[in-house]
Design an enzyme around this catalytic site. Structure first.
Site, mmCIF file in Angstrom:
data_model
loop_
_atom_site.group_PDB
_atom_site.id
_atom_site.type_symbol
_atom_site.label_atom_id
_atom_site.label_comp_id
_atom_site.label_asym_id
_atom_site.label_seq_id
_atom_site.Cartn_x
_atom_site.Cartn_y
_atom_site.Cartn_z
ATOM 1 C CB CYS A 135 44.922 36.989 35.998
ATOM 2 S SG CYS A 135 45.312 38.048 37.397
ATOM 3 C CD GLU A 155 45.438 44.828 35.173
ATOM 4 O OE1 GLU A 155 45.709 44.675 36.381
ATOM 5 O OE2 GLU A 155 45.602 43.929 34.329
#
Length: 184
Positions: free
Chosen positions: A110, A154
């Site tokens: 991430c 997401e």
């Protein structure tokens, strides 16, 4: 243009908030933010641009990661057959998913998490996502494999969920039942 300076890091309170719906039709400001999210992921995958601006490569980015607590995501990723999934969406929702699970054998990363966090992240193998493009038009996508995983990652950001929340704390590499491994 979004750079790494704009991306907030793990521990920032915005990353744990449930983001707000974007009102449609979208405002000019929201459209600009959405476009800039997609621009980042595309630029970050271009070696020259990434090097010039110090961008960490990414295949997805959510508005909360730039400290905007609104339901917006951008994804720019190829599936294993080389098909490009390049989408910037307002208010994306998973409207259906498979029972079967999947996970990346390499684990997930991430842009808001600097250190690698090893472990398998269980995801749905197939999902259908509904959202709205930059002009407010409805978009419906059926996804599997890596694109399905990226969209789930997401969309989790919009709900204040980090990928490592899904990793088994006692045994990060415990095989996931009924799951197909995906190489990246």
């Amino acid at each position: 243009m979004i750079t790494m300076d704009d991306i907030i890091k793990d521990g920032h309170p915005t990353l744990r908030k449930v983001a707000e719906e974007v009102s449609l039709p979208p405002s000019k400001e929201d459209q600009e933010i959405l476009k800039s999210l997609l621009e980042y992921v595309i630029n970050s995958q271009d070696e020259e641009i990434a090097k010039k601006y110090g961008l960490r490569p990414g295949i997805g980015l959510a508005a909360p990661q730039i400290n905007v607590s609104k339901r917006m995501i951008a994804v720019h990723v190829h599936d294993k057959k080389g098909k490009l999934y390049s989408y910037a969406l307002f208010n994306p929702k998973i409207i259906s998913h498979s029972v079967e699970k999947a996970y990346l054998t390499s684990g997930e990363g991430c842009l808001s998490v600097d250190e690698p966090i090893p472990g398998y992240v269980p995801r749905y193998a197939r999902i259908t996502v509904k959202g709205y493009d930059v002009d407010g038009n409805e978009v419906k996508l059926r996804l599997k494999g890596l694109p399905a995983i990226v969209f789930q990652h997401e969309i989790d950001h919009l709900n204040g969920i980090m990928f490592y929340d899904h990793i088994n704390k006692e045994d990060p590499f415990r095989p996931i039942e009924n799951a197909c491994p995906i190489e990246r």
